[in-house]
Design a protein around this motif. Structure first.
Motif, PDB file in Angstrom:
ATOM      1  N   TYR A   1       0.854  -1.183   0.000  1.00 17.05           N
ATOM      2  CA  TYR A   1       0.000   0.000   0.000  1.00 17.05           C
ATOM      3  C   TYR A   1       0.889   1.232   0.000  1.00 17.05           C
ATOM      4  O   TYR A   1       1.891   1.268   0.712  1.00 17.05           O
ATOM      5  CB  TYR A   1      -0.896   0.008   1.241  1.00 17.05           C
TER       6      TYR A   1
ATOM      7  N   ARG B   1      -5.215   4.693   0.511  1.00 19.90           N
ATOM      8  CA  ARG B   1      -3.982   4.034   0.111  1.00 19.90           C
ATOM      9  C   ARG B   1      -4.165   3.398  -1.256  1.00 19.90           C
ATOM     10  O   ARG B   1      -5.196   2.764  -1.525  1.00 19.90           O
ATOM     11  CB  ARG B   1      -3.597   2.918   1.092  1.00 19.90           C
ATOM     12  N   TYR B   2      -3.170   3.587  -2.116  1.00 21.05           N
ATOM     13  CA  TYR B   2      -3.146   2.843  -3.370  1.00 21.05           C
ATOM     14  C   TYR B   2      -2.862   1.386  -3.047  1.00 21.05           C
ATOM     15  O   TYR B   2      -2.096   1.073  -2.134  1.00 21.05           O
ATOM     16  CB  TYR B   2      -2.025   3.339  -4.292  1.00 21.05           C
ATOM     17  N   ILE B   3      -3.451   0.497  -3.818  1.00 17.97           N
ATOM     18  CA  ILE B   3      -3.152  -0.932  -3.747  1.00 17.97           C
ATOM     19  C   ILE B   3      -2.156  -1.204  -4.870  1.00 17.97           C
ATOM     20  O   ILE B   3      -2.445  -0.926  -6.039  1.00 17.97           O
ATOM     21  CB  ILE B   3      -4.424  -1.784  -3.941  1.00 17.97           C
TER      22      ILE B   3
ATOM     23  N   VAL C   1      -6.742  -7.633   0.231  1.00 21.10           N
ATOM     24  CA  VAL C   1      -6.883  -6.315   0.873  1.00 21.10           C
ATOM     25  C   VAL C   1      -7.909  -6.414   1.999  1.00 21.10           C
ATOM     26  O   VAL C   1      -7.681  -5.905   3.104  1.00 21.10           O
ATOM     27  CB  VAL C   1      -7.283  -5.242  -0.156  1.00 21.10           C
TER      28      VAL C   1
END
Length: 150
Positions: A5, A53-55, A94
């Motif tokens: 993340y 958050r970017y994955i 996730v």
């Protein structure tokens, strides 16, 4: 598959909106509710980069997640995986991370899913129970589970 993340900033808003639209477009079109501007406005109205958050999977950004800590629960506000990366277990991974974090705090998780979208089955398979319905969304909760070690 290695999932990490990375933080977002206010400057990422347009990219995040694009990911959201791409991930939701098919489901929204199916119920006659697709409107790119509304999707943008709804996301930006509550966008807090400190919670987003970017994955990232093996170095590629594949989606994003927003988890909001509330007084008595954790709100899984957004979990979007780009269509070309769906069905690979990324969302499930996730979600396991979100669940583990909520369990460590003994907090239930609440989430809403668009009526008619595949996300409803996804949450139901992950021990979320339907608690309410709105015109366009179905709302779920997953009870807090205390982690026990053998």
């Amino acid at each position: 598959m290695n999932i990490t993340y990375t933080a977002t900033t206010s400057a990422d808003a347009d990219t995040l909106v694009e990911i959201r639209i791409l991930a939701m477009k098919e489901s929204l079109e199916r119920i006659g509710r697709f409107d790119a501007q509304r999707a943008r406005d709804r996301f930006l109205a509550s966008f807090d980069p400190s919670l987003c958050r970017y994955i990232v999977t093996d170095g590629t950004t594949v989606g994003f997640v927003v988890v909001r800590p509330m007084a008595d629960h954790v709100l899984l506000d957004h979990l979007y995986v780009l269509p070309e990366h769906q069905g690979k277990g990324i969302g499930a991974s996730v979600l396991r991370d979100v669940v583990a974090d909520a369990n460590s705090k003994s907090m239930p998780i609440k989430v809403g899913a668009l009526r008619g979208s595949d996300s409803n089955r996804f949450y139901q398979r992950s021990d979320f129970v339907k608690v309410d319905e709105g015109e366009w969304d179905i709302y779920y909760v997953r009870a807090a589970h205390l982690e026990t070690k053998p």
